[in-house]
Design a protein around this motif. Sequence first.
Motif, PDB file in Angstrom:
ATOM      1  N   ARG A 555       0.833  -1.202   0.000  1.00 28.10           N
ATOM      2  CA  ARG A 555       0.000   0.000   0.000  1.00 28.10           C
ATOM      3  C   ARG A 555       0.871   1.257   0.000  1.00 28.10           C
ATOM      4  O   ARG A 555       0.640   2.186  -0.777  1.00 28.10           O
ATOM      5  N   MET A 556       1.859   1.275   0.865  1.00 28.67           N
ATOM      6  CA  MET A 556       2.715   2.453   0.963  1.00 28.67           C
ATOM      7  C   MET A 556       3.483   2.697  -0.330  1.00 28.67           C
ATOM      8  O   MET A 556       3.705   3.845  -0.733  1.00 28.67           O
ATOM      9  N   GLU A 557       3.869   1.629  -1.011  1.00 25.86           N
ATOM     10  CA  GLU A 557       4.601   1.795  -2.265  1.00 25.86           C
ATOM     11  C   GLU A 557       3.693   2.389  -3.343  1.00 25.86           C
ATOM     12  O   GLU A 557       4.108   3.274  -4.096  1.00 25.86           O
ATOM     13  N   GLY A 558       2.444   1.914  -3.410  1.00 24.85           N
ATOM     14  CA  GLY A 558       1.499   2.483  -4.372  1.00 24.85           C
ATOM     15  C   GLY A 558       1.232   3.949  -4.091  1.00 24.85           C
ATOM     16  O   GLY A 558       1.135   4.782  -5.013  1.00 24.85           O
ATOM     17  N   GLU A 559       1.123   4.303  -2.794  1.00 27.57           N
ATOM     18  CA  GLU A 559       0.919   5.700  -2.418  1.00 27.57           C
ATOM     19  C   GLU A 559       2.136   6.548  -2.767  1.00 27.57           C
ATOM     20  O   GLU A 559       2.011   7.685  -3.235  1.00 27.57           O
ATOM     21  N   MET A 560       3.320   5.993  -2.539  1.00 27.31           N
ATOM     22  CA  MET A 560       4.548   6.721  -2.840  1.00 27.31           C
ATOM     23  C   MET A 560       4.630   7.036  -4.332  1.00 27.31           C
ATOM     24  O   MET A 560       4.999   8.146  -4.738  1.00 27.31           O
ATOM     25  N   ASN A 561       4.264   6.081  -5.158  1.00 25.55           N
ATOM     26  CA  ASN A 561       4.287   6.306  -6.606  1.00 25.55           C
ATOM     27  C   ASN A 561       3.362   7.464  -6.987  1.00 25.55           C
ATOM     28  O   ASN A 561       3.699   8.287  -7.846  1.00 25.55           O
ATOM     29  N   PHE A 562       2.194   7.519  -6.365  1.00 27.70           N
ATOM     30  CA  PHE A 562       1.250   8.604  -6.650  1.00 27.70           C
ATOM     31  C   PHE A 562       1.826   9.945  -6.214  1.00 27.70           C
ATOM     32  O   PHE A 562       1.723  10.952  -6.934  1.00 27.70           O
ATOM     33  N   LEU A 563       2.452   9.981  -5.039  1.00 33.69           N
ATOM     34  CA  LEU A 563       2.965  11.243  -4.506  1.00 33.69           C
ATOM     35  C   LEU A 563       4.062  11.845  -5.381  1.00 33.69           C
ATOM     36  O   LEU A 563       4.285  13.062  -5.355  1.00 33.69           O
ATOM     37  N   LEU A 564       4.755  11.027  -6.166  1.00 35.78           N
ATOM     38  CA  LEU A 564       5.808  11.552  -7.034  1.00 35.78           C
ATOM     39  C   LEU A 564       5.265  12.540  -8.060  1.00 35.78           C
ATOM     40  O   LEU A 564       6.006  13.385  -8.571  1.00 35.78           O
ATOM     41  N   LEU A 565       3.969  12.452  -8.347  1.00 37.59           N
ATOM     42  CA  LEU A 565       3.374  13.363  -9.316  1.00 37.59           C
ATOM     43  C   LEU A 565       3.058  14.722  -8.701  1.00 37.59           C
ATOM     44  O   LEU A 565       2.778  15.683  -9.424  1.00 37.59           O
ATOM     45  N   LEU A 566       3.087  14.816  -7.371  1.00 33.92           N
ATOM     46  CA  LEU A 566       2.869  16.089  -6.686  1.00 33.92           C
ATOM     47  C   LEU A 566       4.190  16.834  -6.537  1.00 33.92           C
ATOM     48  O   LEU A 566       5.272  16.224  -6.575  1.00 33.92           O
ATOM     49  N   PRO A 567       4.149  18.152  -6.351  1.00 33.04           N
ATOM     50  CA  PRO A 567       5.393  18.898  -6.084  1.00 33.04           C
ATOM     51  C   PRO A 567       6.138  18.282  -4.904  1.00 33.04           C
ATOM     52  O   PRO A 567       5.512  17.884  -3.904  1.00 33.04           O
ATOM     53  N   LYS A 568       7.450  18.186  -4.982  1.00 26.22           N
ATOM     54  CA  LYS A 568       8.191  17.464  -3.951  1.00 26.22           C
ATOM     55  C   LYS A 568       8.056  18.117  -2.578  1.00 26.22           C
ATOM     56  O   LYS A 568       8.142  17.436  -1.555  1.00 26.22           O
ATOM     57  N   GLU A 569       7.783  19.431  -2.558  1.00 29.07           N
ATOM     58  CA  GLU A 569       7.615  20.089  -1.263  1.00 29.07           C
ATOM     59  C   GLU A 569       6.294  19.719  -0.595  1.00 29.07           C
ATOM     60  O   GLU A 569       6.098  19.968   0.596  1.00 29.07           O
ATOM     61  N   THR A 607      -3.322  25.849  -9.213  1.00 29.26           N
ATOM     62  CA  THR A 607      -4.123  26.122  -8.015  1.00 29.26           C
ATOM     63  C   THR A 607      -3.295  25.801  -6.778  1.00 29.26           C
ATOM     64  O   THR A 607      -2.192  25.259  -6.866  1.00 29.26           O
ATOM     65  N   ASP A 608      -3.848  26.110  -5.616  1.00 34.55           N
ATOM     66  CA  ASP A 608      -3.162  25.798  -4.366  1.00 34.55           C
ATOM     67  C   ASP A 608      -3.456  24.375  -3.882  1.00 34.55           C
ATOM     68  O   ASP A 608      -2.719  23.817  -3.069  1.00 34.55           O
ATOM     69  N   ASP A 609      -4.532  23.788  -4.362  1.00 32.82           N
ATOM     70  CA  ASP A 609      -4.904  22.427  -3.962  1.00 32.82           C
ATOM     71  C   ASP A 609      -4.357  21.461  -5.008  1.00 32.82           C
ATOM     72  O   ASP A 609      -5.054  21.042  -5.930  1.00 32.82           O
ATOM     73  N   HIS A 610      -3.081  21.112  -4.837  1.00 33.05           N
ATOM     74  CA  HIS A 610      -2.400  20.331  -5.881  1.00 33.05           C
ATOM     75  C   HIS A 610      -2.970  18.926  -6.025  1.00 33.05           C
ATOM     76  O   HIS A 610      -3.057  18.401  -7.144  1.00 33.05           O
ATOM     77  N   GLN A 611      -3.356  18.290  -4.935  1.00 36.07           N
ATOM     78  CA  GLN A 611      -3.859  16.924  -5.026  1.00 36.07           C
ATOM     79  C   GLN A 611      -5.186  16.884  -5.796  1.00 36.07           C
ATOM     80  O   GLN A 611      -5.362  16.051  -6.686  1.00 36.07           O
ATOM     81  N   SER A 612      -6.094  17.802  -5.482  1.00 45.20           N
ATOM     82  CA  SER A 612      -7.366  17.851  -6.203  1.00 45.20           C
ATOM     83  C   SER A 612      -7.139  18.194  -7.675  1.00 45.20           C
ATOM     84  O   SER A 612      -7.785  17.627  -8.569  1.00 45.20           O
ATOM     85  N   GLU A 613      -6.214  19.084  -7.923  1.00 47.23           N
ATOM     86  CA  GLU A 613      -5.921  19.460  -9.307  1.00 47.23           C
ATOM     87  C   GLU A 613      -5.339  18.271 -10.066  1.00 47.23           C
ATOM     88  O   GLU A 613      -5.667  18.037 -11.244  1.00 47.23           O
ATOM     89  N   LEU A 614      -4.494  17.479  -9.385  1.00 45.08           N
ATOM     90  CA  LEU A 614      -3.932  16.287 -10.018  1.00 45.08           C
ATOM     91  C   LEU A 614      -5.026  15.293 -10.392  1.00 45.08           C
ATOM     92  O   LEU A 614      -5.012  14.716 -11.484  1.00 45.08           O
TER      93      LEU A 614
END
Length: 789
Positions: A555-569, A607-614
Amino acid sequence: MSRWLTLFCSLLLISGCAAYATHQFDNVFGTQDPANRVSDVSDEDSAFYNEQVRPILDSRCVSCHACYDAPCQLKFTASDGIERGGSKELVYDGTRLLASSPTRLFIDAKSTDEWRSKGFHPVLNEREQSPSANLQGSLLYRAIALRKTQGDFTQPVLPDSYDFSLARDQQCVSIEEYQQFEQDYPNWGMPYGLPALSADEYDVLTRWLAKGGKMPEAKPLPVKLQQQVALWESRLNGDDLKGQLVSRYIYEHLYLYSLYLGDREFDDGKEIRFQLVRSKTPPGEPIDRIATRRPYDPPGVDRVYYRLWADPEVKVQKNHIPMQLNEARYARWQSYFYTDDYEVTRDPGYAPEVATNPFKAFREIPAHGRYRFLLDHSQKTIMSFIKGPVCRGQVAVNVINEQFWVYFIDPELIYNKGSADYLEDQAQNLDLPAIGSSNTLSPASWVTFSDQQKSYLSAKAALIEKEVGVGGKVPLDLSLIWDGDGNNDNAALTIFRHFDNASVVKGMVGQHPKTAWVIDYPLLERIHYLLVAGFDVYGNVGHQLVTRLYMDFLRMEGEMNFLLLLPKEDRETVRKYWYRDANQTIKDYIFSDYIKVNRQTQIDYVTDDHQSELYEKLREKLTAVLDHGYDLEQSKLTAKQRKALYKLQAVRGGGLVYLPNVATILVTQQGVPLEVISLIHNKAHANISSLLDEEAARLPDEDGVTLVKGVLGDYPNVLMQVEESELIDWADQVGSLKTKEDYSALLDSFGIRRTHPNFWFVSDAIGNLNKLDRPRESGILDYNRLENR
């Protein structure tokens, strides 16, 4: 000491009563022997069974008696299950220290006599075949007669003397013990805790049982279908090493599927389904099924043959994974496995250290082809861990969030030969819990798996740093995500968890989820071999525990892969939100250096809501292939009614906490069935890393609901009936819930409780609409999770 003496005396008394009852039955009706039931079944008896009896068994019995969690292991899904009867042994036992012997219908015994030797007792009369003996000696008849004697319910909520908990003590009595059971539990006739059979249904079953409960043999397959079977079996049983290894790979991934061949073929109006099985015998000979715990266990023969076995069981939605085998699919398989010029030099064998690790067993088949094969039907690939052996899967599914979206890495972009070989080399070291067999006694083995996973993620992070992002071969943007090749609707999936079971559907269903996964080939393969091919429902507590702990990594690996698409900060902040209040060990793992990638996303955010925008960028990218079958816009509801449901879907917290996991609602128009909608309760958690105390992580103020067209969820917790003219009021009432009493009032107005006189009408209407809505995917729903409140 006196307590044990009392217990011992009670056991002696019970066994003595059973022995006396057996003696009485033997004196009156002769000795029990399955051979007494062997007789010719006339055309008249066959027609009576198929046209009148079987529909009652399917609509009134199978909803509680299917899969491994059928009470007393009594399965009404096929005549062989009825002949097998019941057992006092539990399949689901989270405390056993040693694995138990499997008792899978059609697999672990080949005759009624073999089942009797394994402790199964008959539910049909196996003594003298006379009308009196056939009724008095039939558990099935005695059970429906007991329910008839009980009469109609007199209160909406049944008393505590009824036990509907999944871990309830089951009273799996034989016919010799049934007289005492009738005295001890006079209200426990069948259907248990549900309205009795109608007079006509009771009469049909009584007449059938009085004549001996005769069930016809399956008819031969139509000639056209036999030809299809022969064609596919010839394709799956080539003599060359490459063909044998490819067929083994296909089998180990599809062995749970319901396979449909060619054009639609019907038997008495029902599509004929097949399962891919391992056999000792080649095509053209009767199938001699190889019975092993896992699909990759040593077969005990020099040559395995892959055969198509006609499945006689009625279609049950909770374990039905349909796949059409046609020429288009075969052509795709050929392109996946035979386009690349490669050679298979050896048979990998079945040694546990190889067979339990697909990266070792199938190393010589190019990873690109294997990934393409799994992606082609990715919903089913993921669904198999939900609909496979886990009919009661809390151990497996409490590792996932209540609702989340899943995407996949594009195989053409990331799986160039160099990166594929690199990840394969790393995955060689990722052994899975099944390597410890079904008797893993020490959860300490988790430490070894943890260290291996850390090494793999560290290597994977280094590969991403080298090849992905600015300056790398692959851009870190939306081009990483598979778009279904523009035509495959498996590219985006939604997973819903319903406490101890789950649903996997195509499309981005519901509102923006808290988390999402991006899955690559090594992750997808490990999910299958951890929770499907390698999971043994008959395994001991250690095996089940280590399996659950390992799934945390995936689960954590799948989540990590998704997070790479968000700004690293953003990544650490989002992770912290996902894992609020997690224990320090989990935090150390999640925020450690080996799963950090210091590459900036190349997606432009405005936008400021990067996850929703993604999420919306992904929706736009996948527009051409998104499935919309569950959208409320596809329903027969009016725009005003849909608006009320969307308003309800925006509610958070409050009285939503009192809702069940899944509510299945029949919408009627002046009493006539119109539409089915499903309400899914999405329970919020601070984190889902807790193994034993999930309730402590609950955040009910953040709960929400998803509303969809049709049946979503194989185990409804409550049925409701709402008149179309009252649907807006119903939605307002649900959204305004504040107390437990409010929910009870909702059920008073709209609920079809277990005791409701219209229960079977609503049940049948939902089943009919479900079949019309999704003819191939639908099946009989399971009522073992129906609430009593």
